[in-house]
Motif scaffolding. Sequence first.
Motif, PDB file in Angstrom:
ATOM      1  N   SER A  49      10.713   4.741   1.100  1.00 57.81           N
ATOM      2  CA  SER A  49      10.460   4.505  -0.320  1.00 57.81           C
ATOM      3  C   SER A  49       9.008   4.076  -0.531  1.00 57.81           C
ATOM      4  O   SER A  49       8.509   3.181   0.166  1.00 57.81           O
ATOM      5  CB  SER A  49      11.398   3.414  -0.841  1.00 57.81           C
ATOM      6  OG  SER A  49      11.084   3.080  -2.178  1.00 57.81           O
ATOM      7  N   GLN A  56       9.803   3.675  -8.015  1.00 54.93           N
ATOM      8  CA  GLN A  56       9.786   3.851  -6.563  1.00 54.93           C
ATOM      9  C   GLN A  56      10.290   5.264  -6.276  1.00 54.93           C
ATOM     10  O   GLN A  56      11.288   5.713  -6.842  1.00 54.93           O
ATOM     11  CB  GLN A  56      10.639   2.798  -5.865  1.00 54.93           C
ATOM     12  CG  GLN A  56      12.119   2.848  -6.188  1.00 54.93           C
ATOM     13  CD  GLN A  56      12.930   1.850  -5.361  1.00 54.93           C
ATOM     14  OE1 GLN A  56      12.401   1.174  -4.474  1.00 54.93           O
ATOM     15  NE2 GLN A  56      14.222   1.764  -5.633  1.00 54.93           N
ATOM     16  N   SER A  74      13.818  -2.061  -8.216  1.00 50.04           N
ATOM     17  CA  SER A  74      13.475  -1.729  -6.838  1.00 50.04           C
ATOM     18  C   SER A  74      13.624  -2.938  -5.918  1.00 50.04           C
ATOM     19  O   SER A  74      13.034  -3.996  -6.158  1.00 50.04           O
ATOM     20  CB  SER A  74      12.039  -1.202  -6.781  1.00 50.04           C
ATOM     21  OG  SER A  74      11.608  -1.076  -5.453  1.00 50.04           O
ATOM     22  N   CYS A  76      12.718  -2.418  -2.759  1.00 49.12           N
ATOM     23  CA  CYS A  76      11.566  -2.201  -1.876  1.00 49.12           C
ATOM     24  C   CYS A  76      10.305  -2.865  -2.411  1.00 49.12           C
ATOM     25  O   CYS A  76       9.400  -3.208  -1.644  1.00 49.12           O
ATOM     26  CB  CYS A  76      11.325  -0.715  -1.688  1.00 49.12           C
ATOM     27  SG  CYS A  76      12.697   0.129  -0.855  1.00 49.12           S
ATOM     28  N   GLY A 114      14.993  -3.892   4.569  1.00 50.02           N
ATOM     29  CA  GLY A 114      13.816  -3.028   4.470  1.00 50.02           C
ATOM     30  C   GLY A 114      12.635  -3.569   5.234  1.00 50.02           C
ATOM     31  O   GLY A 114      12.325  -4.769   5.162  1.00 50.02           O
ATOM     32  N   GLY A 126       5.270   0.406   0.327  1.00 45.34           N
ATOM     33  CA  GLY A 126       6.702   0.544   0.082  1.00 45.34           C
ATOM     34  C   GLY A 126       7.469   0.012   1.281  1.00 45.34           C
ATOM     35  O   GLY A 126       7.013  -0.919   1.959  1.00 45.34           O
ATOM     36  N   SER A 127       8.610   0.664   1.583  1.00 45.15           N
ATOM     37  CA  SER A 127       9.371   0.197   2.751  1.00 45.15           C
ATOM     38  C   SER A 127      10.249   1.314   3.289  1.00 45.15           C
ATOM     39  O   SER A 127      10.552   2.290   2.581  1.00 45.15           O
ATOM     40  CB  SER A 127      10.245  -1.009   2.389  1.00 45.15           C
ATOM     41  OG  SER A 127      11.362  -0.593   1.629  1.00 45.15           O
ATOM     42  N   CYS A 129      13.969   1.561   4.377  1.00 40.19           N
ATOM     43  CA  CYS A 129      15.097   0.664   4.122  1.00 40.19           C
ATOM     44  C   CYS A 129      16.446   1.342   4.408  1.00 40.19           C
ATOM     45  O   CYS A 129      16.541   2.572   4.453  1.00 40.19           O
ATOM     46  CB  CYS A 129      15.066   0.158   2.683  1.00 40.19           C
ATOM     47  SG  CYS A 129      15.249   1.477   1.455  1.00 40.19           S
TER      48      CYS A 129
END
Length: 644
Positions: A49, A56, A74, A76, A114, A126-127, A129
């Motif tokens: 993400s 996102q 979100s 993230c 995440g 972002g991440s 996750c």
Amino acid sequence: MTTPKPWTEAHRLAALRSYEVLDTEAEADFDDLATLAAGICDTPTAMVSLVAEDRQWFKARVGLEATQTGRDVSFCAHAMLQDSVMVVADTTRDARFRDNDLVTGPPYVRFYAGAPLVTAEGLPLGSLCVLDTEPRPQGLTPFQVNALEVLARQAMSLLELRRALKARDESEQTTRRALDASEYVGTWEWDVATDRVVADERFSEMYGVDPAIGLAGVPRETFSRALHPDDVERNRTEILAVLESGDMYVSEYRLAVPERPLRWLFVRGQVYRDPDGTPNRLSGVVVDITDRKAREAELAEVVTALAASEARFRAIADSMPQMVWSSRPDGFHDYYNARWYEFTGMAPGSTDGTAWNGMFHPDDQARARDLWLQSLESGEPYEIEYRLRRHDGAYRWALGRAMPIRDAAGGIVRWFGTCTDIDELKRMDQAKELLSQELSHRIKNIFAVVSALVALSARQFPEARVFAGSLRTRINALARAHEFVRPHTDASRPTVGAMTLHGFLQSLFQAYADGTGAARIHISGDDAAFDDQAATSVALLFHELATNAAKYGALSLESGEVDLVTRAVGDRFILTWVERGGPSVEGPPERTGFGSSLATLSVEGQLGGRLERTWAADGLRLTVDLPATALSRRLAAQNVAAAT
């Protein structure tokens, strides 16, 4: 207290945009990371993400249909700000997320973990996750946490690789576009020991060799066959000399590939040697210089043509009897023909620049310099007469003329001028002037003699005294007219005004001034040029008018005056004589006297005009209508000649 972030949101978003990944197509490498993360963490959903300004977006996703959600829901956006994996065991018990739409509604997220995606500069994007619809009080195992962190770093590596590959592709495209727009042909390398030349695609194609074969390597002869026959031996000699000396290989030769136009190439290469000094490789680049060669050929033709043109100009200028010179637009003299140096005796180049002015008579230098500067400023032709020093030191009169040469835009690019020796003409003019003055002086004496004879005759014959007096006044009027227009020296020139109609009439009417010297005949209106051809007729006309006015008209009384108004009207010149303040006029005279007949003859017979008299009660009114050229016929003839 929250630790201040070492970055701003603007910096973070700029970094995200630099990867140019948002809204791109799915890529297997990122999809594999999401799949692996879901498997390791045993969750139905996993995503890569990226958090943008207000949303996102998922570069990769497993177990989720949506491609993006709003940033306000979100998870993230929170996870990317952490230093390690963020784990939410039960979203319904976390104050940050229990009212989140993704928790209270589909997909009913109950568990979230995440790992942040962070650039090398520390900017979060972002991440990576994993999600589950069931809470996990136990969270993730240490292995799973470590795996998420490794996979997040791998996702960042893929993003960096993706950006690097894109930058490389753009660089290659830029390079190719630059090469396509340039004269660059290609690169080559010759293995001297094995006699194999390896060349890139552009090089091989230019030489008429299959690019695949050129990349694999072929004997040098395969490429040499494309050289123009006249350049083959020279090229071979140059290569052998370079292999011997180790110098830089530089050559120009022509390619004569069948069914292709002839091309010129510039080749530059470097020799490389084994430790024992044996040359083993010669490699370099080739540039197409066909267009440059064509321009050089055209330039050579232009230079040759200019040289021939300059030679013709110098030959023509040196053969002219006049002295010819030329200057730059700023007036700097940089050329004189042979006649100038022959006349002045100066060394070539010694009068360049502004030194020419020193060749003039000291009394003429300032005038010549000022007039030249005026022409430079205005662009008007230059013309002047001055005395020029000859090689023997004598000064001779010369006529200097110059014209500007202009470009298409009207700017002056050059001045060309001539100096013509007019000393003999000047002396002839001076001799003619002296002769004219002598002749005029004799005519003046004749008038005086005739007037004296008339006076003597009047004393001898008293009965003719009235007639003699009238005749003498007419002779004296003619003498005054002659005196006004005849050639003069500076000493003999009249002091009663310029040689114009008004100046002449003021002189003629001085005898009719009052006791204080004030004029009684007032002249006004347009003045006119005046010459000797009109002087006699005008003198007789106005002498008769003034004499009659003094005897019978306005000037016979002290209160009387005359207005003479002159007007230029188109191609006509009108003179109006108006008497006022004199005796009352009862009408025209019963007979026409000699004076009236003489006046009419002067206007209509000599000047080609019309004369009209009006006998008003308060005085005579006379109108003379003349052609505009009647008063100065010689000047009019000169103007016509100049115009044609």
